[in-house]
Design an enzyme around this catalytic site. Structure first.
Site: not given
Ligand code: 0WE
Length: 262
Positions: A19-20, A40, A64, A157, A164, A194, A197
């Site tokens: 995790s970050i 959580q 939560d 995204y 965001k 990586r 999430a």
């Molecule tokens: O903000 C994020 C990811 C946040 C995130 C990730 C998940 C995966 C599992 C939010 N919700 C979920 N829900 C889930 O079920 N990032 C900046 C990383 C990220 O995620 C992407 C990216 C990038 C970069 C998703 C699609 C395209 C690019």
């Protein structure tokens, strides 16, 4: 250096070693901060306990953020251990998986939109309000994590980009609201990492490769690098920085064309 010595900081969003939030915790611990953590649910609690332990902390609280009662309870519990709070680090985001796979206009639902905005943006101001009594008069600092998808579109995204964008506006409004009492509010817009999430995101490897090839530094950033910037922003080295979104992305956001194909 220990530029966070004497600071009490709450970190939300540790889910694994990758995790970050974990990179941030390690950097803040190294700089002498006292840390507390939230998890959580019980399933994630054990992993957070290990990372808290590494950072010399046994202050672990469930939270939560969709539950107002749990947010209130968190700061009541924290007040039993600490007489005040100097920092809060918000590393939470979620959109239902279906929202992050496919064409934006086709896959975005009312429910997914609301969930993404509630967890990824609203929770930051909800936590700030609940933390306010503990943070008053300490020149404290609030920090959240954003991503370039707030400012530019990219495949998949989708609604997280809107969430965001809302979060970054939230930073500016929270900065205006809390600035007069000395509390600073900032965000780090991190390059892709990586994490647990991210592993749920289709083609994330391809995106990381594209990102590395098209970044001025020709590589992706590490959670250590994000952690160092976070530690700085929550420290007295950054007392002039407020309402800011700081890119920690190797320079990716500054180019129009990072490199020519192959
Ligand atoms: O903000 C994020 C990811 C946040 C995130 C990730 C998940 C995966 C599992 C939010 N919700 C979920 N829900 C889930 O079920 N990032 C900046 C990383 C990220 O995620 C992407 C990216 C990038 C970069 C998703 C699609 C395209 C690019």
């Amino acid at each position: 250096m220990a530029f966070l010595r004497g600071k009490k900081i709450l970190i939300l969003g540790v889910a694994s070693k990758l995790s970050i939030a974990t990179g941030i915790a390690r950097a803040m611990h190294r700089e002498g901060a006292e840390l507390a953590f939230t998890y959580q649910n019980e399933r994630l609690g054990k992993r957070v306990e290990d990372i808290a332990g590494e950072c010399g902390s046994d202050l672990l609280f469930p939270c939560d953020v969709t539950n107002d009662g749990e947010i209130g309870q968190l700061f009541q519990d924290l007040a039993n251990s600490w007489d005040g709070l100097d920092g809060l680090v918000h590393c939470l985001a979620y959109a239902p998986a279906g929202e992050l796979d496919g064409d934006y206009v086709d896959v975005t639902t009312r429910e997914g939109f609301l969930t993404a905005h509630e967890i990824s943006s609203y929770s930051f101001v909800a936590l700030a309000r609940a933390a306010k009594p503990l943070m008053e008069g300490r020149n404290g600092s609030l920090l959240t994590l954003s991503y370039l998808g707030a400012m530019r579109s990219l495949p998949n995204y989708n609604v997280m980009g809107l969430a965001k964008a809302s979060l970054e506006a939230n930073v500016r409004y929270m900065a205006s609201s809390l600035g007069p009492e000395g509390t600073r509010v900032n965000a780090i817009s991190a390059g892709p990492v990586r994490t647990l999430a991210a592993s749920g995101v289709k083609s994330f490897r391809k995106m990381l490769d594209y990102n590395a090839r098209n970044t001025p530094l020709r590589r992706n950033v590490t959670t250590d690098e994000i952690g160092n910037a976070a530690a700085f922003l929550c420290s007295d080295l950054a007392t002039g920085i407020c309402g800011e979104v700081l890119y920690v992305d190797g320079g990716f956001n500054t180019t129009a064309m990072g490199s020519l194909p192959q």
